[in-house]
Design an enzyme around this catalytic site. Structure first.
Site, PDB file in Angstrom:
ATOM      1  N   ASP A  35       0.807  -1.223   0.000  1.00 20.39           N
ATOM      2  CA  ASP A  35       0.000   0.000   0.000  1.00 20.39           C
ATOM      3  C   ASP A  35       0.840   1.273   0.000  1.00 20.39           C
ATOM      4  O   ASP A  35       0.605   2.180   0.801  1.00 20.39           O
ATOM      5  CB  ASP A  35      -0.931   0.026   1.217  1.00 20.39           C
ATOM      6  N   GLU A 205     -11.114  -1.326  -3.450  1.00 21.57           N
ATOM      7  CA  GLU A 205     -10.426  -0.584  -2.377  1.00 21.57           C
ATOM      8  C   GLU A 205      -9.332   0.282  -2.993  1.00 21.57           C
ATOM      9  O   GLU A 205      -9.202   0.384  -4.207  1.00 21.57           O
ATOM     10  CB  GLU A 205      -9.815  -1.566  -1.376  1.00 21.57           C
TER      11      GLU A 205
END
Length: 323
Positions: A35, A205
């Site tokens: 991420d 997401e």
């Protein structure tokens, strides 16, 4: 004896010179991380990633800085759950903003599954990019499910007029909200709502936004983060509010190089129409879902402004200093 020692030292130093990196290589730094959020501070590139581990061990964050995109310095434990009392596990998906000589680090914590659990999206603050960061509010910024969106995977976007927006959400729902100037909460939209759903087709997401040539490029991750189908797609809009109509998938695995490529951020070289995508992927040797590494590759556009398919590489990118 001494001459032999000198010889080997000289040989070692010479080897070091010839072994200097000519490209970043992928991954760009060692360790299990995911991420990645990229930023430019003080003429340095910064990457703020998730420390990728089982949730009960994922209780801190490191950061990395570089002057050239190739050689990276690690800054350990810029924040952890000891500094954020309401967070006890699963800190992830950092988003970073510099404002008024302060650095605001937004993060998700605790992986809450319902409104009855404590956790959600928080914010920490520091005087330097490398921290140390301390809890800014003493509580989550968002601790509820709105429009079906799990409060995770936040991205903070500054629009051309100076307004900061937060895009966030898991469980296949994405919301946008207008942040207050001091980041202590949210301002309502004209119709009185706080959280507006802007979920595009196939969204899962990891939202991200940037502006190029007056257009808003909204990006997100699709598929399951532990599987080979993890990938990145995008939409183009005329407003930060959308609507966001899916254009195409532009980043995905290459079974010959790595699997599970997704949850990214985008770097623009200042003053240049030159872009890089920073993302995580899983080495071919790994099966564990948490075995993820941070990588960087070139991101290019065609003559109509559409993003070309990114070719993931083992080489990464060449050195690029900030002038």
């Amino acid at each position: 004896m001494k001459r032999s020692l000198v010889f080997f030292i000289a040989l070692f130093l010479t080897a070091g010179i010839y072994a200097q990196k000519t490209t970043s290589g992928n991954p760009v730094f060692p360790g299990w991380y995911a991420d990645p959020e990229v930023a430019l501070f003080n003429k340095k590139y910064w990457i703020f990633p998730t420390y990728s581990a089982p949730y009960n061990k994922q209780v801190f964050m490191d950061a990395f800085s570089s002057k050239d995109l190739v050689n990276w310095q690690k800054h350990e434990r810029i924040v952890d759950t000891s500094a954020v009392k309401w967070a006890w596990r699963a800190m992830w998906a950092p988003a970073i903003v510099e404002k008024d000589k302060k650095y605001y680090l937004f993060f998700a914590a605790n992986d809450i599954q319902s409104d009855s659990e404590k956790g959600g999206i928080g914010v920490a603050v520091a005087n330097k990019p490398e921290g140390p960061y301390k809890d800014y509010l003493g509580k989550p910024l968002i601790d509820r499910f709105h429009n079906g969106a799990q409060p995770i995977d936040q991205f903070v976007f500054k629009d051309k007029d100076g307004q900061y927006y937060m895009y966030y959400g898991g469980w296949r729902h994405c919301n946008v909200a207008k942040l207050k100037k001091d980041f202590t909460g949210f301002e309502p939209f004209v119709d009185g709502t706080i959280f507006k759903e802007v979920t595009p087709e196939k969204y899962v997401e990891g939202p991200f936004m940037f502006i190029r040539n007056g257009k808003y490029y909204f990006m997100w991750s699709e598929g399951g983060w532990t599987g080979p189908d993890y990938s990145v797609a995008y939409a183009i809009a005329d407003s930060p509010m959308g609507p966001f109509k899916r254009v195409d998938k532009i980043l995905q695995q290459n079974p010959a190089i790595a699997t599970g490529a997704g949850h990214h951020s985008v770097l623009q070289i200042p003053g240049k129409d030159e872009y890089y995508i920073i993302y995580h992927r899983r080495p071919l040797t790994e099966k564990d879902g948490n075995s993820r590494v941070v990588c960087i590759d070139k991101m290019e556009f065609d003559s109509q402004g559409f993003i070309k398919t990114v070719q993931i590489t083992n080489e990464g990118v060449a050195p690029r200093r900030i002038k």
